[in-house]
Design an enzyme around this catalytic site. Structure first.
Site, PDB file in Angstrom:
ATOM      1  CG  ASN A 172     -57.365 -44.484  69.558  1.00 41.27           C
ATOM      2  OD1 ASN A 172     -58.151 -43.548  70.366  1.00 41.27           O
ATOM      3  ND2 ASN A 172     -56.387 -44.040  69.139  1.00 41.27           N
ATOM      4  CG  ASP A 230     -53.061 -38.857  72.218  1.00 34.84           C
ATOM      5  OD1 ASP A 230     -53.062 -38.441  73.771  1.00 34.84           O
ATOM      6  OD2 ASP A 230     -52.954 -37.835  71.105  1.00 34.84           O
ATOM      7  CE  LYS A 283     -58.987 -34.078  61.478  1.00 32.18           C
ATOM      8  NZ  LYS A 283     -57.935 -34.202  60.325  1.00 32.18           N
ATOM      9  NE  ARG A 317     -64.932 -56.622  45.988  1.00 31.07           N
ATOM     10  CZ  ARG A 317     -64.970 -58.274  45.005  1.00 31.07           C
ATOM     11  NH1 ARG A 317     -66.275 -58.203  44.225  1.00 31.07           N
ATOM     12  NH2 ARG A 317     -63.605 -58.562  44.263  1.00 31.07           N
TER      13      ARG A 317
HETATM   14  P1  NAP Z   1     -48.615 -44.918  67.312  1.00 30.15           P
HETATM   15  O1  NAP Z   1     -47.658 -44.526  67.039  1.00 30.15           O
HETATM   16  O2  NAP Z   1     -48.998 -44.886  68.672  1.00 30.15           O
HETATM   17  O3  NAP Z   1     -49.663 -43.363  67.105  1.00 30.15           O
HETATM   18  C1  NAP Z   1     -49.476 -42.847  66.080  1.00 30.15           C
HETATM   19  C2  NAP Z   1     -50.374 -41.935  65.730  1.00 30.15           C
HETATM   20  O4  NAP Z   1     -51.422 -41.132  66.180  1.00 30.15           O
HETATM   21  C3  NAP Z   1     -49.452 -40.822  66.748  1.00 30.15           C
HETATM   22  O5  NAP Z   1     -49.065 -39.652  66.308  1.00 30.15           O
HETATM   23  C4  NAP Z   1     -50.334 -40.667  67.899  1.00 30.15           C
HETATM   24  O6  NAP Z   1     -49.862 -39.650  68.785  1.00 30.15           O
HETATM   25  C5  NAP Z   1     -52.081 -40.369  67.275  1.00 30.15           C
HETATM   26  N1  NAP Z   1     -53.356 -41.156  68.051  1.00 30.15           N
HETATM   27  C6  NAP Z   1     -53.414 -42.128  68.494  1.00 30.15           C
HETATM   28  N2  NAP Z   1     -54.350 -41.957  69.358  1.00 30.15           N
HETATM   29  C7  NAP Z   1     -54.811 -40.832  68.334  1.00 30.15           C
HETATM   30  C8  NAP Z   1     -56.034 -40.267  69.071  1.00 30.15           C
HETATM   31  N3  NAP Z   1     -56.854 -40.778  70.399  1.00 30.15           N
HETATM   32  N4  NAP Z   1     -56.686 -38.625  68.428  1.00 30.15           N
HETATM   33  C9  NAP Z   1     -55.460 -38.563  68.290  1.00 30.15           C
HETATM   34  N5  NAP Z   1     -54.126 -39.151  67.540  1.00 30.15           N
HETATM   35  C10 NAP Z   1     -53.619 -40.330  68.391  1.00 30.15           C
HETATM   36  O7  NAP Z   1     -49.119 -45.944  66.138  1.00 30.15           O
HETATM   37  P2  NAP Z   1     -50.430 -47.481  65.910  1.00 30.15           P
HETATM   38  O8  NAP Z   1     -49.820 -48.071  67.868  1.00 30.15           O
HETATM   39  O9  NAP Z   1     -50.289 -48.447  65.618  1.00 30.15           O
HETATM   40  O10 NAP Z   1     -51.417 -47.260  67.363  1.00 30.15           O
HETATM   41  C11 NAP Z   1     -52.555 -46.458  68.172  1.00 30.15           C
HETATM   42  C12 NAP Z   1     -53.065 -45.696  67.353  1.00 30.15           C
HETATM   43  O11 NAP Z   1     -52.612 -44.443  66.505  1.00 30.15           O
HETATM   44  C13 NAP Z   1     -54.730 -46.662  66.506  1.00 30.15           C
HETATM   45  O12 NAP Z   1     -55.483 -46.861  66.973  1.00 30.15           O
HETATM   46  C14 NAP Z   1     -55.087 -45.605  65.670  1.00 30.15           C
HETATM   47  O13 NAP Z   1     -55.864 -44.901  65.792  1.00 30.15           O
HETATM   48  C15 NAP Z   1     -54.162 -44.835  65.677  1.00 30.15           C
HETATM   49  N6  NAP Z   1     -52.706 -44.556  63.928  1.00 30.15           N
HETATM   50  C16 NAP Z   1     -53.661 -43.804  63.096  1.00 30.15           C
HETATM   51  C17 NAP Z   1     -52.864 -44.174  61.926  1.00 30.15           C
HETATM   52  C18 NAP Z   1     -53.629 -43.105  60.994  1.00 30.15           C
HETATM   53  O14 NAP Z   1     -54.323 -41.674  61.198  1.00 30.15           O
HETATM   54  N7  NAP Z   1     -53.432 -43.588  58.996  1.00 30.15           N
HETATM   55  C19 NAP Z   1     -52.401 -44.935  61.793  1.00 30.15           C
HETATM   56  C20 NAP Z   1     -51.519 -45.493  62.950  1.00 30.15           C
HETATM   57  C21 NAP Z   1     -52.362 -45.531  64.055  1.00 30.15           C
HETATM   58  P3  NAP Z   1     -49.182 -39.611  69.719  1.00 30.15           P
HETATM   59  O15 NAP Z   1     -47.780 -39.354  68.996  1.00 30.15           O
HETATM   60  O16 NAP Z   1     -49.174 -38.639  70.490  1.00 30.15           O
HETATM   61  O17 NAP Z   1     -48.851 -41.208  70.656  1.00 30.15           O
END
Ligand code: NAP
Length: 268
Positions: free
Chosen positions: A122, A46, A165, A148
């Site tokens: 996202n 993703d 989520k 806050r």
């Molecule tokens: P990233 O490494 O590209 O993504 C972090 C994880 O989020 C990966 O496992 C990715 O899946 C998954 N992901 C991305 N979009 C998703 C969606 N729509 N539904 C379910 N899982 C999804 O991280 P990044 O470049 O920092 O940020 C990209 C996105 O990752 C952000 O928009 C954010 O939503 C998400 N993220 C989530 C968290 C968290 O949940 N705590 C933390 C950081 C980022 P793949 O392994 O398939 O790439």
């Protein structure tokens, strides 16, 4: 058909990309065009698709995406690496079903009333790294609450399974044109009070966050945006959408089940 391939650099991905290029090259009318493609095929996860989205976001209305996953089943990636031949056949033999999903438009207004626009696939989050963020939250221009806490996140339906989520937001079916705002560690006591639950707003509504703290950060799909003299940030559903070519894709709730619960095979 002008095609661009965007991919990560995993070993498995590179094998899939090499095979994909080979079979696409045998198809009449295919031109590899990374600048002005009609179709962007992503190979990876993703995250790979999100990067490709931002690369081509200025041309979003004329592009269709196809996602191939080389890790686990993703939310934007339908095809498995081993199904590349089938995917290419489907692309050329059948009229693909098109799925369009809402995008989030973020408008940042500075103290000097300069406006900057960002598009998120996202989510966009406003947070402070140290100390708490104080902010007023408005819905349709009316004050809703004084927040806050660590921050606030506004997500699209397809982004609802990502960061949203993890911070307690609901999973929203991507056919719904709605935005969700989720709190990140809000303080709720006698002095500070927020709703404390995620809210989902209607397609014609908008959320405004007016931060009362300095040194906050804003992210768009995980990327940090540099902020100077930010006065307010408006979040609304964009009039642009992301379009995917779909060929009998995985049922959304099966994807959710597979990603977060584990596959179960039973029907009623
Ligand atoms: P990233 O490494 O590209 O993504 C972090 C994880 O989020 C990966 O496992 C990715 O899946 C998954 N992901 C991305 N979009 C998703 C969606 N729509 N539904 C379910 N899982 C999804 O991280 P990044 O470049 O920092 O940020 C990209 C996105 O990752 C952000 O928009 C954010 O939503 C998400 N993220 C989530 C968290 C968290 O949940 N705590 C933390 C950081 C980022 P793949 O392994 O398939 O790439």
């Amino acid at each position: 058909m002008r095609i661009a391939i965007a991919h990560n650099t995993n070993e498995e991905t590179l094998k899939v990309v090499a095979h994909l290029k080979k079979i696409l090259a045998t198809k009449e009318g295919v031109v590899f065009d990374a600048k002005y493609p009609d179709v962007v095929i992503t190979v990876g996860g993703d995250g790979t698709l999100i990067n490709a989205f931002h690369r081509y976001e200025k041309q979003i209305s004329s592009i269709r995406f196809i996602g191939i996953h080389t890790g686990h089943l993703g939310f934007y990636t339908d095809w498995q690496g081993q199904d590349v031949d089938k995917m290419v056949d489907a692309l050329f033999l059948r009229e693909p079903e098109s799925a369009k999903y809402p995008l989030l438009e973020v408008e940042l207004t500075t103290e000097s009333n300069e406006r900057k626009h960002y598009l998120a696939l996202n989510e966009s989050a406003v947070k402070r790294v140290s100390h708490t963020l104080e902010a007023n939250v408005y819905i349709d221009g009316k004050l809703f609450e004084n927040f806050r806490g660590d921050g606030l996140c506004v997500s699209t339906p397809t982004g609802s399974t990502a960061y949203n989520k993890s911070i307690g937001g609901a999973v929203i079916h991507p056919k719904l044109k709605a935005l969700q705002m989720t709190e990140i560690a809000s303080i709720n006591n006698r002095v500070f009070r927020t709703l404390s639950s995620p809210i989902v707003i209607a397609p014609d509504q908008w959320i405004t966050i007016v931060p009362n703290s300095d040194h906050f950060v804003m992210t768009v799909d995980g990327n940090r945006i540099n902020l100077h003299n930010a006065k307010k940030i408006d979040f609304r559903i964009s009039n642009k959408e992301i379009r995917f070519d779909r060929f009998g894709h995985t049922h959304f709730w099966s994807r959710v089940q597979s990603a977060f619960i584990g596959d179960k095979h039973d029907t009623i």
